[in-house]
Write a protein that holds these residues in place. Structure first.
Motif, mmCIF file in Angstrom:
data_model
loop_
_atom_site.group_PDB
_atom_site.id
_atom_site.type_symbol
_atom_site.label_atom_id
_atom_site.label_comp_id
_atom_site.label_asym_id
_atom_site.label_seq_id
_atom_site.Cartn_x
_atom_site.Cartn_y
_atom_site.Cartn_z
ATOM 1 N N SER A 95 0.839 -1.189 0.000
ATOM 2 C CA SER A 95 0.000 0.000 0.000
ATOM 3 C C SER A 95 0.876 1.242 0.000
ATOM 4 O O SER A 95 2.000 1.233 0.514
ATOM 5 C CB SER A 95 -0.906 -0.010 1.237
ATOM 6 N N MET B 74 0.664 5.612 0.544
ATOM 7 C CA MET B 74 -0.087 6.804 0.947
ATOM 8 C C MET B 74 0.574 8.020 0.311
ATOM 9 O O MET B 74 1.777 8.228 0.472
ATOM 10 C CB MET B 74 -0.103 6.935 2.469
ATOM 11 N N GLN C 119 -12.373 3.328 3.532
ATOM 12 C CA GLN C 119 -12.066 4.751 3.681
ATOM 13 C C GLN C 119 -11.751 5.146 5.134
ATOM 14 O O GLN C 119 -11.789 6.318 5.473
ATOM 15 C CB GLN C 119 -13.260 5.579 3.187
ATOM 16 N N TYR D 99 -9.181 6.087 -0.382
ATOM 17 C CA TYR D 99 -8.328 4.927 -0.627
ATOM 18 C C TYR D 99 -8.892 4.147 -1.810
ATOM 19 O O TYR D 99 -10.116 3.977 -1.930
ATOM 20 C CB TYR D 99 -8.302 4.033 0.621
ATOM 21 N N GLY E 260 -2.779 -1.134 -3.068
ATOM 22 C CA GLY E 260 -3.680 -0.089 -2.607
ATOM 23 C C GLY E 260 -2.974 1.256 -2.567
ATOM 24 O O GLY E 260 -1.754 1.321 -2.341
ATOM 25 N N GLY F 267 -3.670 5.254 -0.970
ATOM 26 C CA GLY F 267 -4.508 6.130 -0.175
ATOM 27 C C GLY F 267 -4.007 7.561 -0.207
ATOM 28 O O GLY F 267 -2.879 7.825 -0.643
#
Length: 260
Positions: free
Chosen positions: A16, A18, A42, A47, A59, A61
């Motif tokens: 993931s 960010m 979320q 996300y 993923g 975000g």
């Protein structure tokens, strides 16, 4: 691997990222890897999950505007009980920065760091079991911890996750391979003073590509950077690159893929 497969504890099961600019980041990875995107949980803000041929592979975000955290790909390690794993991390000298928290019906997660400060996630699967495809171009295929030395931090990961560790016997390299149920799943690489001071110890995710040289050229065209040009390594031809927000990752055309 299928979405219904519950990973053995310790197995890297998700990656993931960010970022600050979610839309622009999606465009970069869509152009680079051919990903499409669907909304995800979320709980920590906007996300999305990246899909390749309809299968979930990663993923992304969005960070809150006031959070100035390093932008980096984070691997998640599977667990059957996020709470127990978080307690083990703390008792072994690590830190639990977020969670464990529920990610809707998908599962439970925590964001942690090992005693050297390298950040990783913990994932207790419910409906979402992680990466649904691994191997084709555009999928994450390996995770390696770049750290100061492997012996002490290797003990941390063995104790918390039950890894079997196999040191690489070499006078030139400080490297250790982590195994789950006899299968190699990740590696630790001690680089000593060569570790970048501005980053410290960190996990590095490798993504498969069909052509390393072409992919590196595309990274630059899309506004990213080629930090180390394509070259041959044990696992294949690879390059170190970063996306436009500075998230560093490796692209590799693996030996296994080349032989297939």
């Amino acid at each position: 691997m299928t979405e219904a497969t519950r990973r053995t504890p310790g197995t890297p099961c998700w990656v993931s990222l960010m970022v600050h600019g979610l839309d622009a980041t999606q465009e970069f990875y869509r152009a680079l890897f051919g990903w499409e995107f669907v909304p995800g949980p979320q709980q920590l803000g906007p996300y999305v999950r990246a899909l390749l041929d309809g299968k979930e592979v990663a993923g992304i975000g969005q960070l809150p505007p006031d959070r100035h955290l390093p932008v980096a790909w984070t691997p998640y390690l599977a667990t059957d009980d996020a709470h127990e794993t978080a307690e083990a991390i703390r008792s072994c000298g690590g830190t639990v920065a977020v969670g464990p928290i529920d990610a809707a019906e998908a599962g439970r997660m925590a964001i942690c760091s090992d005693p050297t400060g390298a950040v990783f996630g913990v994932w207790q699967a419910e409906l979402h079991h992680g990466i649904a495809a691994a191997g084709p171009p555009g999928t994450p295929v390996w995770n390696e911890l770049l750290t100061y030395e492997t012996s002490a931090v290797g003990k941390f990961y063995r104790t918390v996750f039950g890894f079997e560790a196999e040191p690489v016997d070499s006078a030139d390299f400080d490297r250790m391979t982590l195994h789950v149920a006899g299968r190699p799943v990740a590696s630790l690489h001690g680089v000593g003073t060569a570790l970048a001071r501005d980053r410290g110890a960190h996990w590095m995710t490798s993504f498969e590509v069909a052509d390393t040289d072409a992919a590196a050229h595309l990274v630059a065209e899309l506004g990213g950077q080629v930090l180390r040009p394509p070259g041959e390594a044990t696992r294949g031809r690879h390059a170190l690159v970063s996306d436009p927000e500075g998230a560093v990752f490796t692209i590799v055309h693996s030996t296994a893929s080349a032989a297939a």
